[in-house]
Motif scaffolding. Sequence first.
Motif, PDB file in Angstrom:
ATOM      1  N   TYR A  95       5.930  -1.649 -10.268  1.00 16.95           N
ATOM      2  CA  TYR A  95       4.967  -0.602  -9.920  1.00 16.95           C
ATOM      3  C   TYR A  95       5.578   0.792 -10.039  1.00 16.95           C
ATOM      4  O   TYR A  95       4.857   1.769 -10.218  1.00 16.95           O
ATOM      5  CB  TYR A  95       4.369  -0.840  -8.533  1.00 16.95           C
ATOM      6  CG  TYR A  95       3.268  -1.863  -8.588  1.00 16.95           C
ATOM      7  CD1 TYR A  95       2.000  -1.516  -9.047  1.00 16.95           C
ATOM      8  CD2 TYR A  95       3.506  -3.187  -8.258  1.00 16.95           C
ATOM      9  CE1 TYR A  95       0.997  -2.460  -9.154  1.00 16.95           C
ATOM     10  CE2 TYR A  95       2.512  -4.151  -8.364  1.00 16.95           C
ATOM     11  CZ  TYR A  95       1.254  -3.775  -8.806  1.00 16.95           C
ATOM     12  OH  TYR A  95       0.275  -4.706  -8.926  1.00 16.95           O
ATOM     13  N   ASN A 137       0.447  -4.621 -12.420  1.00 19.04           N
ATOM     14  CA  ASN A 137      -0.771  -5.433 -12.417  1.00 19.04           C
ATOM     15  C   ASN A 137      -0.734  -6.549 -13.458  1.00 19.04           C
ATOM     16  O   ASN A 137      -1.423  -7.544 -13.324  1.00 19.04           O
ATOM     17  CB  ASN A 137      -2.003  -4.552 -12.658  1.00 19.04           C
ATOM     18  CG  ASN A 137      -2.256  -3.613 -11.488  1.00 19.04           C
ATOM     19  OD1 ASN A 137      -1.797  -3.879 -10.379  1.00 19.04           O
ATOM     20  ND2 ASN A 137      -2.943  -2.523 -11.737  1.00 19.04           N
ATOM     21  N   PRO A 168      -2.069  -8.604  -9.214  1.00 18.17           N
ATOM     22  CA  PRO A 168      -1.172  -8.831  -8.077  1.00 18.17           C
ATOM     23  C   PRO A 168      -1.725  -9.859  -7.104  1.00 18.17           C
ATOM     24  O   PRO A 168      -2.937  -9.960  -6.928  1.00 18.17           O
ATOM     25  CB  PRO A 168      -1.100  -7.453  -7.420  1.00 18.17           C
ATOM     26  CG  PRO A 168      -2.294  -6.720  -7.900  1.00 18.17           C
ATOM     27  CD  PRO A 168      -2.598  -7.246  -9.255  1.00 18.17           C
ATOM     28  N   ILE A 203      -0.969  -1.790  -5.248  1.00 18.56           N
ATOM     29  CA  ILE A 203      -1.551  -3.135  -5.154  1.00 18.56           C
ATOM     30  C   ILE A 203      -2.891  -3.065  -4.424  1.00 18.56           C
ATOM     31  O   ILE A 203      -3.892  -3.630  -4.849  1.00 18.56           O
ATOM     32  CB  ILE A 203      -0.583  -4.100  -4.432  1.00 18.56           C
ATOM     33  CG1 ILE A 203       0.659  -4.343  -5.294  1.00 18.56           C
ATOM     34  CG2 ILE A 203      -1.280  -5.423  -4.119  1.00 18.56           C
ATOM     35  CD1 ILE A 203       1.784  -5.052  -4.584  1.00 18.56           C
TER      36      ILE A 203
END
Length: 729
Positions: A412, A420, A455, A472
């Motif tokens: 991330y 993702n 996620p 997320i």
Amino acid sequence: MEQQDQLFEKLREAIERYAPYADETRIRKAYDFAARRHENQKRKSGEPYIIHPVAVAELIAEIGLDTDAIVAALLHDCLEDTVTSYQEIASEFGEAVAQLVEGVTKLTRVEYSTLEEQQMENLRKMFLAMSKDIRVILIKICDRLHNMRTMQYQTPEKQRSKSMETMEIYAPLAHRLGMQKIKWELEDHALQYIDPESYRTIEAYLEAHKDEAEAFMAEIQSALEERLASVGITCTIYGRIKHIYSIYRKMQMQGKTIEELYDLYAFRVLVDSIPDCYNVLGHIHNLFTPVPGRFKDYISTPKPNMYQSLHTTVIGKRGIPFEVQIRTWDMHQTAEYGVAAHWKYKDGIQSNGNEKEFEWVRRLLESQQDTEAEDYIHSLKVDMFDDEVFVFTPRGKVISLPAGSTPIDFAYAIHSAVGNAMVGAKINNRIAGYDAVLKNGDIVEILTSKNAKGPSRDWLNICKSNQARIKIKQWYKKERREENIARGKISLEAELRRLGISPDVLRSEELRATVLKKLAFEELDELYAAIGYGGITAYKAVARIKDDLAKAEKSSEKPADQVLPLRLPEKPTSAKVFSNSGVIVEDISSCMVKFARCCTPVPGDDIVGFITKGFGVSVHRRDCPNAKGASDPTQAGRWVSVAWASTGTEAFATSLEIDAEDRDGLLLDVATVMTTLKIRVTELASRSLPDGKAVVSITFEVKSLDDLEAVRTKIRNLSGVVDVKRGHV
Ligand code: MN
């Protein structure tokens, strides 16, 4: 052998001079060990390899480090370049030495290819963070210094890349550690390869004006010495021409040629006490004209790297300006060797290398700027080091993350799209778990796939950085709205049931409005979605509205036994009693009708009625196994024809049984389908079977067979679903 003895003799002399406390026996042993291990190796210069570790050890002795550090310097290339193991070093020279050597080796193995400006600070931080023991970075700096001294034997490409590294990483580190002498030398060597033309120009100028410069400096020096001797101040004065890189930088920054440059000369006056420093300053300002604005008092306000000195610039003979630094011998030690000097003086000789002792160093290093005292005080309060970890992308970019971070955080940090699409991770080229804790210097690669499911909610518990957590949650908020609504609805209703409140209360429009207003949501779906993605917990939401709900429920007519259990009970209670409303029973104008719980018929199903004893007519689907008797002549009297009379407003409870591959998220996918179709679900449960299959049973309300078939089709299309059957209990 003779040559080797000469080599050791040189090292021995350096130790005698700068580190007389060191244990020569251990150092000799390390020397012999390293010489054997590097026996057949040669430097690029053609000389025996051992020359290099010995030179590094000499430098380490020169800055006054302890025996362990000198021994480690001798062994510093053994792990990387010879067959030697950590255990071997540990058993021969002790754990402390082995750790130092390993630390240096780790730094050596760090490979980085980008030299972008914003990356440098992270790289420097990473080096420091990885070093743990400050002696490691000192050995590494000395290693680099000797390599720069002998860079002429390398290829032009290597000369350039090593010089860039030196300029960007090692020289600033040396500066932060307060080691000016080493910093200067590193910079001058590096400049030689980075901008050879400028280097040669400056060098040639200095060479051409050497006599002139020396005469000027000698003149100033004797004037100073004379004056200070006459007032009884004991001092030592050094004059020097500023180092080439500092002249180069001044030319660049001020856009001047070397002839136009303001001050090329610097003097240093070393005295015994602080009062003497100020006395000397007074005399210098008396002898020469001070340049306004150039006086700096780093004695009362030391630099963050502990540097202390008085600085002034004055105009000498023939109008030539020069800088003077005035300090005590103690301050001088710190200025020359920085942290190393501190190390040496702090514990006398032997240091245990305790990390704690050097926390202050780390904090200083971290936030050091050549700025004002306020910043210094401020920087001391900021402890940025222990809570950061620095890792590489496969392309050599350094990523800084909170300590304890995992590949998820890394993914991330690169980009939310990478996180993702993440389906796995490699650390140092090995497959690693999502929850692997990243270490300084790790090379992390994220495996992604277009078919990634996005996620998992577990990631929220695994990841360490807020950045990852937020991204997320954003994903869930955006990408999985339907799923969130389904999930949120289930959690909220479960929470209500836990408190003995029927979820049906929310059917009241009035109450719904009250509740939504209280929780600041526009509509119920938004509340569900928020609960679903974790923006608010069901517990919290219900806690805030439960009084309203309880009140509303009490005042409603519904009996308490309307409360539905969360899980499918052993005996289904889904058989609803309708009084004539949905079904017309042949020839009977008014009778009790109930729907069989075994096959849960819905409008549109072909149905048949069975006259029970005392409970009216039980309606079955014609294909229900329990309705076989309808065609049995012996029972003909008990079976009656029935037909749907529904106007399509009444909802009927029914159930489906789903056979599927047992996979993560199956239940959620089913729930999502239901929410999408706006179907009210009363029960949803799944059961794993030993053969990797799962059975999901779902009970819900529909108005017609068409609705039911729509549900079936959607569920049948879910991945992993093998069959969807009407419930038969
Ligand atoms: Mn080396």
